[in-house]
Design an enzyme around this catalytic site. Structure first.
Site, PDB file in Angstrom:
ATOM      1  N   GLY A   1       0.246   5.168   0.487  1.00  0.00           N
ATOM      2  CA  GLY A   1      -0.544   6.614   0.718  1.00  0.00           C
ATOM      3  C   GLY A   1       0.368   7.770   0.619  1.00  0.00           C
ATOM      4  O   GLY A   1       1.549   7.422   0.112  1.00  0.00           O
ATOM      5  N   THR A   2       0.044   9.044   0.907  1.00  0.00           N
ATOM      6  CA  THR A   2       0.926  10.036   0.713  1.00  0.00           C
ATOM      7  C   THR A   2       1.900  10.101   1.576  1.00  0.00           C
ATOM      8  O   THR A   2       2.859  10.533   1.635  1.00  0.00           O
ATOM      9  CB  THR A   2      -0.002  11.310   0.981  1.00  0.00           C
ATOM     10  OG1 THR A   2      -1.227  11.272  -0.102  1.00  0.00           O
ATOM     11  CG2 THR A   2       0.921  12.584   0.383  1.00  0.00           C
ATOM     12  N   ASP A  34     -12.289   9.027   8.157  1.00  0.00           N
ATOM     13  CA  ASP A  34     -11.996   8.828   6.876  1.00  0.00           C
ATOM     14  C   ASP A  34     -12.427   7.460   6.402  1.00  0.00           C
ATOM     15  O   ASP A  34     -11.761   6.542   6.061  1.00  0.00           O
ATOM     16  CB  ASP A  34     -10.455   8.820   6.588  1.00  0.00           C
ATOM     17  CG  ASP A  34     -10.176   8.969   5.128  1.00  0.00           C
ATOM     18  OD1 ASP A  34     -10.869   9.233   4.328  1.00  0.00           O
ATOM     19  OD2 ASP A  34      -8.802   8.689   4.654  1.00  0.00           O
ATOM     20  N   GLY A  75       0.570  -1.052   0.178  1.00  0.00           N
ATOM     21  CA  GLY A  75       0.113  -0.107  -0.005  1.00  0.00           C
ATOM     22  C   GLY A  75       0.867   1.235   0.117  1.00  0.00           C
ATOM     23  O   GLY A  75       1.877   1.024   0.608  1.00  0.00           O
ATOM     24  N   LYS A  77       3.391  -0.317   8.595  1.00  0.00           N
ATOM     25  CA  LYS A  77       3.056   0.997   7.947  1.00  0.00           C
ATOM     26  C   LYS A  77       4.136   1.933   8.376  1.00  0.00           C
ATOM     27  O   LYS A  77       4.507   2.195   9.534  1.00  0.00           O
ATOM     28  CB  LYS A  77       1.645   1.306   8.754  1.00  0.00           C
ATOM     29  CG  LYS A  77       1.118   2.594   8.254  1.00  0.00           C
ATOM     30  CD  LYS A  77      -0.233   3.029   8.520  1.00  0.00           C
ATOM     31  CE  LYS A  77      -0.566   4.573   8.142  1.00  0.00           C
ATOM     32  NZ  LYS A  77      -2.028   4.681   8.446  1.00  0.00           N
ATOM     33  N   ASN A 132       3.854   4.307   3.612  1.00  0.00           N
ATOM     34  CA  ASN A 132       4.075   3.034   2.664  1.00  0.00           C
ATOM     35  C   ASN A 132       3.706   1.771   3.489  1.00  0.00           C
ATOM     36  O   ASN A 132       4.293   1.838   4.820  1.00  0.00           O
ATOM     37  CB  ASN A 132       5.590   3.031   2.353  1.00  0.00           C
ATOM     38  CG  ASN A 132       5.756   4.083   1.028  1.00  0.00           C
ATOM     39  OD1 ASN A 132       5.076   4.466   0.345  1.00  0.00           O
ATOM     40  ND2 ASN A 132       7.009   4.414   1.190  1.00  0.00           N
TER      41      ASN A 132
END
Ligand code: ADP
Ligand code: MG
Length: 383
Positions: free
Chosen positions: A106-107, A221, A104, A126, A110
């Protein structure tokens, strides 16, 4: 992959620090490391960054002495975050994992599939941004860890530990590895979800949300890619990067720049800063419909377009709503609600739940608990 109800997890107490240092590969040595320089700054920017991902920046040199260990943690970490963030967490070295794959991106994170060298267990790591020169980045990272620590529920992804690198400013949140996520399951080209599966995922999502809300946490979110699913079909709410504390009795202003656009409640789009659990319920309603249709139901490209799509579905807001949210002239047109027509082919119980969750008025959306109760009532009637 079937959908099943989760069993309660048990938590284990952390082992002794000294043993941990040797067990998890912490040995003395010289310092040479790098740190990500560009962090999250304010929540508004966090979301903007979130919606337009950028690659993680290069790492920066670690300062002398920062590679020492304090209670098993590198000094650079202890010096920069409140001690209670680390309380109850087992310090592990990033070197005690072998990265297998990147799963994955994301901004500001990782996510890697990795194997624990000692136990052989497959985990998710993460990697979160951390820049000691940018206090806001440290605050956001600490908030995510503290919030995860407050939660303990079978339908919430549990933080299993923290792994750090002594030589680099790298910080990894360690989780159980999850096989899939709800977006992947929903968008499977050959397998449309059927009603019992949808009910099962909804039940799990609402149960996890109820736990978060009871503990005074808004997720902010909720969307398919943040709802992870394990190989047994157990759904767990993940990604608390935008979550925050709230207290309905002692309200404080919260940023409205939260939630991914397609799942964002109308009050947020209209600038509300005193919202509550209803924003997570709106996102849940969008997901419930998405599970039936196999794709997101309101895909606006801008905030204005998103609001138009919402009013087209739900109808014109009341006069009071107009006043409260100071709606602009842009929206002074009569919208005929299409919600009944749009969902007429869905099972009746789901139609009524979607109508409640996608109510324009936040207070009409009820709570995760009331949604769960209405679900139980429907099942009882059907029996
Ligand atoms: P971000 O804040 O970057 O969105 P997430 O926590 O949502 O971070 O993780 C990004 C992606 O990584 C998720 O959408 C999911 O695909 C994958 N991922 C996250 N946690 C796990 C996990 N525990 N197991 C497997 N994959 C995961
Ligand atoms: Mg995410």
């Amino acid at each position: 992959m079937g959908c099943v109800q989760a069993k309660s997890s048990s938590s284990s107490s952390p082992p002794r620090i000294e043993k941990l240092k040797s067990d998890h590969g912490y040995v003395s040595g010289s310092s040479a490391g790098r740190l990500p320089p560009r962090p999250r700054s304010v929540a508004a920017e966090v979301l903007t960054e979130r919606e337009s991902p950028a690659p993680l920046p290069p790492l920066r040199q670690i300062s002398p002495g920062e590679d020492e260990l304090v209670d098993g943690w590198p000094r650079w970490l202890v010096n920069n975050i409140p001690r209670d963030v680390l309380a109850g967490l087992v310090p592990k070295s990033a070197d005690s994992y072998i990265k297998i794959d990147k799963v994955g991106q994301g901004t500001y994170s990782n996510v890697y599939k990795a194997r624990d060298r000692d136990s052989g267990k497959i985990v998710a790591l993460k990697k979160v941004r951390f820049d000691t020169a940018e206090p806001e980045s440290v605050k956001f990272m600490a908030r995510e860890i503290m919030i995860l620590q407050k939660l303990d529920h079978p339908n919430v992804l549990k933080l299993e530990g923290l792994a750090t690198s002594r030589m680099h400013y790298s910080l990894y949140l360690v989780f159980d590895f999850m096989q899939s996520d709800l977006t992947t399951v929903i968008s499977h080209p050959a397998k449309r979800l059927v009603e019992p599966q949808i009910k099962c995922y909804m039940h799990q999502l609402l149960s996890g949300l109820q736990h978060c809300h009871e503990r005074g946490i808004l997720h902010r979110d909720i969307k398919g890619s943040n709802l992870l699913i394990d190989k047994n079909g157990v759904l767990k709410i993940g990604d608390f990067g935008l979550a925050n504390y709230f207290n309905p009795k002692k309200k404080r202003p919260l940023t409205n720049k939260v939630v991914t656009l397609w799942y964002r409640a109308p009050e947020l789009l209209l600038g509300s800063t005193d919202y509550g659990v209803a924003i997570d319920l709106w996102s849940t309603g969008c997901l419930l419909a998405e599970m039936f249709f196999g794709r997101p139901i309101m895909r606006g490209r801008t905030e204005i377009e998103q609001l138009h799509r919402i009013f087209k579905l739900c109808g014109s807001p009341s006069g009071d709503y107009w006043k409260r949210f100071k709606l602009s002239e842009n929206f002074r047109q009569t919208y005929k609600p299409t919600i009944l027509e749009a969902f007429k082919d869905l099972p009746l119980s789901s139609q009524s739940l979607i109508t409640v969750l996608l109510a324009l008025e936040p207070y009409n959306r009820g709570t995760a608990e009331s949604a769960l109760q209405s679900e139980v009532r429907t099942i009882m009637i059907q029996l």
